[in-house]
Write a protein that holds these residues in place. Structure first.
Motif, mmCIF file in Angstrom:
data_model
loop_
_atom_site.group_PDB
_atom_site.id
_atom_site.type_symbol
_atom_site.label_atom_id
_atom_site.label_comp_id
_atom_site.label_asym_id
_atom_site.label_seq_id
_atom_site.Cartn_x
_atom_site.Cartn_y
_atom_site.Cartn_z
ATOM 1 N N ILE A 1 -22.728 6.487 0.411
ATOM 2 C CA ILE A 1 -22.338 7.771 -0.161
ATOM 3 C C ILE A 1 -23.579 8.528 -0.623
ATOM 4 O O ILE A 1 -24.480 7.950 -1.234
ATOM 5 N N SER A 2 -23.610 9.824 -0.318
ATOM 6 C CA SER A 2 -24.630 10.720 -0.855
ATOM 7 C C SER A 2 -23.925 11.865 -1.579
ATOM 8 O O SER A 2 -22.806 12.245 -1.207
ATOM 9 N N PHE A 3 -24.561 12.412 -2.602
ATOM 10 C CA PHE A 3 -23.988 13.501 -3.367
ATOM 11 C C PHE A 3 -24.941 14.686 -3.357
ATOM 12 O O PHE A 3 -26.165 14.524 -3.413
ATOM 13 N N VAL A 4 -24.358 15.890 -3.291
ATOM 14 C CA VAL A 4 -25.179 17.098 -3.354
ATOM 15 C C VAL A 4 -24.359 18.206 -4.020
ATOM 16 O O VAL A 4 -23.216 18.462 -3.639
ATOM 17 N N PRO A 5 -24.915 18.852 -5.059
ATOM 18 C CA PRO A 5 -24.230 19.992 -5.690
ATOM 19 C C PRO A 5 -24.543 21.269 -4.914
ATOM 20 O O PRO A 5 -25.715 21.561 -4.643
ATOM 21 N N ILE A 6 -23.518 22.024 -4.557
ATOM 22 C CA ILE A 6 -23.739 23.199 -3.710
ATOM 23 C C ILE A 6 -22.904 24.383 -4.176
ATOM 24 O O ILE A 6 -21.976 24.238 -4.967
ATOM 25 N N SER A 7 -23.259 25.536 -3.665
ATOM 26 C CA SER A 7 -22.392 26.710 -3.678
ATOM 27 C C SER A 7 -22.382 27.235 -2.247
ATOM 28 O O SER A 7 -23.352 27.855 -1.805
ATOM 29 N N ALA A 8 -21.306 26.939 -1.531
ATOM 30 C CA ALA A 8 -21.225 27.355 -0.131
ATOM 31 C C ALA A 8 -21.233 28.875 -0.009
ATOM 32 O O ALA A 8 -21.780 29.428 0.940
ATOM 33 N N LEU A 9 -20.651 29.562 -0.991
ATOM 34 C CA LEU A 9 -20.572 31.018 -0.938
ATOM 35 C C LEU A 9 -21.953 31.653 -1.035
ATOM 36 O O LEU A 9 -22.274 32.597 -0.311
ATOM 37 N N HIS A 10 -22.804 31.106 -1.905
ATOM 38 C CA HIS A 10 -24.125 31.691 -2.128
ATOM 39 C C HIS A 10 -25.243 30.941 -1.422
ATOM 40 O O HIS A 10 -26.387 31.394 -1.410
ATOM 41 N N GLY A 11 -24.942 29.759 -0.856
ATOM 42 C CA GLY A 11 -25.936 29.034 -0.079
ATOM 43 C C GLY A 11 -26.789 28.053 -0.857
ATOM 44 O O GLY A 11 -27.751 27.506 -0.308
ATOM 45 N N ASP A 12 -26.457 27.793 -2.107
ATOM 46 C CA ASP A 12 -27.255 26.860 -2.913
ATOM 47 C C ASP A 12 -27.172 25.449 -2.350
ATOM 48 O O ASP A 12 -26.080 24.876 -2.229
ATOM 49 N N ASN A 13 -28.323 24.872 -2.027
ATOM 50 C CA ASN A 13 -28.454 23.484 -1.554
ATOM 51 C C ASN A 13 -27.677 23.196 -0.266
ATOM 52 O O ASN A 13 -27.380 22.041 0.026
ATOM 53 N N VAL A 14 -27.352 24.209 0.498
ATOM 54 C CA VAL A 14 -26.687 23.988 1.789
ATOM 55 C C VAL A 14 -27.759 23.820 2.865
ATOM 56 O O VAL A 14 -27.946 22.727 3.412
ATOM 57 N N VAL A 15 -28.480 24.869 3.165
ATOM 58 C CA VAL A 15 -29.636 24.774 4.053
ATOM 59 C C VAL A 15 -30.923 24.896 3.243
ATOM 60 O O VAL A 15 -31.898 24.183 3.486
#
Length: 470
Positions: free
Chosen positions: A196-210
């Motif tokens: 398992i890996s964890f990542v906090p993101i905001s898909a709407l704003h792009g945080d930690n996605v790419v």
């Protein structure tokens, strides 16, 4: 991050060779409804610069038309193509998208979050190497999160990335992220998931996605795209035992008889000793043909036509295996079943069970237990039937011996679908957990007597429905 390369302009053939050599990762996005799965896929494509200008223009227009994001640019519309999906802002059917980066090729399956469409999620998960489990940071772990995680576990997806989404709506709280992370680890232990890996993101704003997030300086891990590009899945596929479910007898003329299908596991060479199941007849590989020419060695994933040195009666549904490394022949199995039909699964009803290319009739003799998706505990109370989207462990009797394996060892030959023999509709999906290859005559006679008694009950007391005598 996109797959643009100088080779496209200078040496297109070299570029194509490099592109073909990239590994392929099959990804599933899952989780509860409105957790942001479709938006995440749209963000991956958008930030990787893999969206064409005409697509952008169309999405901008539809974002205003359907107003699912209050007039903002709705990245989810890149994936949600059905009219009903766009009007409601939800995913109904599994949508597949292909993209690539400089390091890897990807096929991503966007599965629906509604409980009503759990069957669609199972379909999407069946061929995936990795699952991205979306969690809304505002709501935490939901029932559907548990159900999808459990299904990933029994289907055998070994790599899970938990994307804790909508961090922008909780002020990018590190404490909330860590709380959800601990809760999910407890859930994963119950589902037998360890990678398992964890990542906090905001898909709407792009945080930690790419790209890394400026708003979450406290997170020092990899972005979601970096995790997808570096996860190692090749070792998961290093299965040595050969499995070749035969699909078609290829006989273009009287001088040629070949056996066509897709090698689903292992490898096979010209000259190998093979056994044909279920007959047990043995022979040697004479030749291996493909569309592109003859092969000395074929490996998993290749569609081939095989010829043998001996004339053996072989038909669709038979399986080639290496001699000494045979599958088991089973006419009774215990299996996890996900029920997908509005009508409940009733015991002793004749159904069609399809393993790879082999179909045979059979019946569910017993529902051993069902799984409570809230607690992930097994329970046997009121286990006379399975209803839509329920998951249970069942005992199945087949009318003939079928070559199969335990799903955790060979998912390609350990999975099956259940078909209603009257409507021809797929009503369930199953994963072999245990093979009962030797059934005593006494057990057979007891099963027959029990079946006849229940048939009498159904005929003379139809108001009892699916209730069976035990």
């Amino acid at each position: 991050m996109s797959h643009t390369s100088e080779l496209i302009a200078t040496d297109i053939e070299a570029y194509l060779r490099v592109h073909e050599s990239k590994g392929l990762l099959r990804i599933l996005t899952c989780g509860s409804v409105d957790d942001g799965k479709s938006t995440l896929i749209g963000r991956l494509l958008f930030d990787s610069k893999l969206i064409y200008e005409d697509q952008m223009a169309s999405i901008e227009k539809d974002s205003l038309r359907f107003n699912t994001t209050e007039g903002n640019f709705d990245l989810a519309l890149l994936v949600d193509g059905l009219q009903a999906e766009r009007e409601q802002g939800i995913t109904i059917d599994v949508a597949y998208r292909y993209f690539s980066t400089n390091k890897r090729k990807f096929i991503i399956a966007d599965s629906p979050g509604h409980e009503q469409y759990t069957r669609n999620m199972v379909t999407g998960a069946s061929n995936c190497d990795l699952a991205i489990v979306m969690v809304d940071a505002r709501h935490g772990i939901q029932v559907q999160t548990k159900r999808h995680t459990y299904i990933c576990g029994i289907i055998g997806i070994k790599h899970i990335i938990v994307a804790i989404n909508k961090m922008d709506l909780v002020d990018y709280s590190q404490a909330l992220y860590l709380k959800i992370k601990d809760e999910y680890r407890d859930l994963a232990k119950k589902c037998n998931i360890h990678e398992i890996s964890f990542v906090p993101i905001s898909a709407l704003h792009g945080d930690n996605v790419v790209n890394s997030s400026e708003a979450m300086k406290w997170y020092f891990g990899a972005t979601l795209m970096e995790l997808l590009e570096t996860v190692k899945v090749d070792e998961d596929k290093e299965i040595k035992e050969m499995r070749f479910p035969m699909q078609y007898v290829n006989r273009p003329n009287s001088d040629f008889r070949g056996f066509s299908g897709t090698l689903v596991s292992g490898f096979v060479r010209v000259g190998d000793d093979i056994t044909v199941l279920p007959s047990g007849k043995r022979s040697q590989i004479r030749s291996i043909y493909t569309f592109d020419g003859d092969l000395e060695v074929a490996q998993a994933g290749q569609a081939v036509t095989i010829t043998l040195h001996d004339e053996i009666d072989i038909s669709r549904g038979d399986m080639f295996v290496h001699t000494g490394l045979e599958s088991e022949l089973a006419d009774a199995i215990d299996a996890h079943v996900v029920w997908m039909d509005e009508k409940p699964l009733c015991m002793f009803k004749e159904l069609i069970f399809k393993f790879s290319t082999k179909s045979c009739t059979g019946e569910v003799r017993k529902i051993i237990h069902k799984i409570d998706v809230n607690t992930l505990e097994n329970y046997s109370e009121n286990s006379e039937k399975l209803i839509l989207n329920e998951i249970g462990m069942v005992s199945i009797d087949l009318t003939e011996k079928v070559p199969c394996d335990r799903y955790q060892e060979f998912p390609q030959t350990g999975g099956f679908v259940i078909i209603d023999r009257h409507t021809n509709i797929t009503v369930g999906a199953g994963m072999v957990f245990h093979i009962n290859s030797e059934k005593t005559k006494c057990s057979r006679l007891y099963s027959l007597a029990e079946k006849e008694l229940n048939a009498y009950v159904r005929k003379h007391f139809p108001e009892w429905g699916c209730m069976e005598y035990h």
